[in-house]
Design an enzyme around this catalytic site. Structure first.
Site, PDB file in Angstrom:
ATOM      1  N   PHE A   1       6.073  -6.689  13.727  1.00  0.00           N
ATOM      2  CA  PHE A   1       7.235  -6.417  13.676  1.00  0.00           C
ATOM      3  C   PHE A   1       8.247  -5.895  12.671  1.00  0.00           C
ATOM      4  O   PHE A   1       7.709  -5.859  11.123  1.00  0.00           O
ATOM      5  CB  PHE A   1       7.794  -8.398  12.790  1.00  0.00           C
ATOM      6  CG  PHE A   1       9.537  -8.309  13.017  1.00  0.00           C
ATOM      7  CD1 PHE A   1      10.062  -9.260  13.535  1.00  0.00           C
ATOM      8  CD2 PHE A   1       9.599  -8.388  11.250  1.00  0.00           C
ATOM      9  CE1 PHE A   1      11.273  -9.152  13.533  1.00  0.00           C
ATOM     10  CE2 PHE A   1      11.362  -8.256  11.032  1.00  0.00           C
ATOM     11  CZ  PHE A   1      12.292  -8.773  12.213  1.00  0.00           C
TER      12      PHE A   1
ATOM     13  N   LYS B   1      12.647  -6.816   0.705  1.00  0.00           N
ATOM     14  CA  LYS B   1      12.048  -7.746  -0.210  1.00  0.00           C
ATOM     15  C   LYS B   1      11.781  -8.001  -1.285  1.00  0.00           C
ATOM     16  O   LYS B   1      12.391  -8.076  -2.268  1.00  0.00           O
ATOM     17  CB  LYS B   1      10.696  -8.449   0.468  1.00  0.00           C
ATOM     18  CG  LYS B   1      11.164  -8.255   2.304  1.00  0.00           C
ATOM     19  CD  LYS B   1      10.062  -9.112   3.062  1.00  0.00           C
ATOM     20  CE  LYS B   1      10.223  -9.165   4.019  1.00  0.00           C
ATOM     21  NZ  LYS B   1      10.944 -10.710   4.763  1.00  0.00           N
TER      22      LYS B   1
ATOM     23  N   ASP C   1       4.522  -0.054   7.783  1.00  0.00           N
ATOM     24  CA  ASP C   1       5.892  -1.246   7.100  1.00  0.00           C
ATOM     25  C   ASP C   1       5.592  -1.685   5.751  1.00  0.00           C
ATOM     26  O   ASP C   1       4.651  -2.584   6.464  1.00  0.00           O
ATOM     27  CB  ASP C   1       6.246  -1.698   8.274  1.00  0.00           C
ATOM     28  CG  ASP C   1       7.689  -2.603   8.220  1.00  0.00           C
ATOM     29  OD1 ASP C   1       7.142  -2.780   6.861  1.00  0.00           O
ATOM     30  OD2 ASP C   1       7.941  -3.006   8.937  1.00  0.00           O
TER      31      ASP C   1
END
Ligand SMILES: Cc1ncc(COP(=O)(O)O)c(C=O)c1O
Length: 404
Positions: free
Chosen positions: A145, A261, A232
């Site tokens: 993802f 984040k 990532d």
């Protein structure tokens, strides 16, 4: 904003959301009015133990005092000014990030998906300029993802899931190989491949950590073939997995790494860090953003990083993660417990629905998320202690038992 200041009820707030907002979220049925550290409070002041932390964001605790102070001070001093002048928070944050994680250069964005867009663009431009116009292809992992904008969505190797369905065609130039399968990744690369892009732990894909053999093998294979390793670390970065960056668990370094984040401690910020050589693919005018590197977000990130490092929260994530995972293995109906630090997934057998567990836990004031049909995911703030883990465990246990 407090509900009492608005003259409205909690139901009024829910009604307004339902009437006016385009809804893509399955809402928890409660109003989050305030938050502090590992707790969220509703409008009645009732406390919820927060084991999703804004989806792996509030790592040094919600409304961390030092982060809040940095935000307020910066908002009063310089709120926004685009990226033409030099700004103090950007300069200090650039130095802090690069020196802390051992990378040469940083480029600021606003979110995880934007950081991944920048990572993909930089890799393609590097490949095309160095090797020629066909060297743009990137291999990513099935069930990965990377975000919901077109480049990141196309890099997301889950063609059948809600992320891509209805939005076709995807951006050309990606192919997908099974995660943790080094041979399949090697086989998927062609003479046009410039990079391999993976998460060190697949989060949305069900919480699957990469094996040492896989990560080391990818690094060596990229080096042998003039390819880039793109990591990532939007979810895994900044102490969540027991090290500052997850790649440090494997003793390797990427050519480009994306982050977001937890970096901003609750303020939106994303970034990529690259080696000096690869970073040269970007030059004046080749990429840009109005808000990326926003002074208030950079000031928040500086304070958040200080908190993470000064309080050794990577070590706490490693310690608490090990403690919590051992306990979780004793839950009824558990098939497997997986994770790295405080990025934890619990897979139940076919008789237990993860969405039902999520709702039962909410009812008992524990917040966590469900992935797929049988997996719950927890990404609590990194400040939690054994007592918090024990409390969460008892709530999950009671929830599963209530469903059996
Ligand atoms: C590994 C990974 N990459 C990218 C993203 C996208 O980040 P954002 O929601 O900030 O765009 C996420 C979000 O969950 C993620 O977990």
């Amino acid at each position: 904003m407090k509900l009492a200041d608005t003259g409205l009820t909690a139901q009024d707030i829910k009604d307004k959301v339902n009437k006016y907002m385009i809804e893509t979220y399955e809402r928890f049925d409660f109003l989050a009015e305030t938050a502090k550290d590992q707790y969220i409070y509703d409008e009645k002041g009732e406390k919820y133990l927060d084991f999703y932390a804004g989806i792996a964001v509030n790592s040094a605790g919600s409304c961390n005092e030092k982060v809040v102070e940095a935000v307020v001070n910066q908002a009063k001093t310089l709120m926004h000014t685009f990226n033409y002048p030099y700004t103090i928070p950007q300069a200090l944050l650039a130095e802090k990030v690069c020196t802390t994680i051992g990378m040469d250069k940083i480029y600021f964005q606003n979110t995880g998906t934007e950081a991944n867009e920048a990572m993909i663009k930089m890799a393609r431009k590097y490949g095309i300029e160095k090797y020629g116009p066909n060297r743009y292809h990137i291999v990513t992992a099935k069930m990965g993802f990377h975000g919901r904008t077109f480049g990141s969505m196309s890099a997301t190797g889950q063609p059948g899931n809600g992320c891509q369905v209805g939005f076709g065609p995807m951006t050309y130039g990606f192919s997908y190989a099974p995660y943790n399968d080094l041979k399949a990744f090697k086989d998927a690369c062609t003479e046009n491949t410039i990079a391999i892009m993976v998460e060190p732990v697949q989060g949305e894909g069900g919480v699957h950590p990469a094996t040492q053999e896989f990560m080391q093998g990818l690094r060596e294979f990229c080096d042998e073939n003039g390819m880039l390793l793109l990591l990532d670390e939007v979810q895994t970065g900044w102490c969540r997995t027991g090290k500052v960056m997850s790649y440090m668990n494997y003793g390797i370094k990427p050519d480009i790494v994306s982050m977001a984040k937890a970096l901003g401690g609750g303020m939106p910020i994303g970034a990529i860090c690259a080696t000096e050589e690869v970073s040269r693919a970007f030059s004046a005018g080749s990429h840009g953003t109005t808000f990326g590197g926003h002074p208030v977000s950079c000031a928040a990130a500086l304070a958040e990083i200080d908190e993470l490092m000064d309080r050794n929260l990577a070590d706490n994530a490693a310690k608490m993660g090990a403690y919590f995972m051992e306990k979780l293995k004793t839950l009824p109906h558990v098939k497997e417990v997986r994770g790295q630090g405080l990025l934890i997934g619990v897979e139940f057998d076919d008789t237990v629905s993860s969405v039902d567990v999520k709702h039962e836990c909410l009812h008992r004031h524990l917040l966590l998320t469900a992935i797929g049909d049988h997996i719950i995911r927890m990404v609590p703030p990194l400040i939690i202690d054994e007592k918090d883990c024990d409390e969460a465990y008892e709530i999950i246990k009671a929830s599963v038992e209530a469903l059996s």
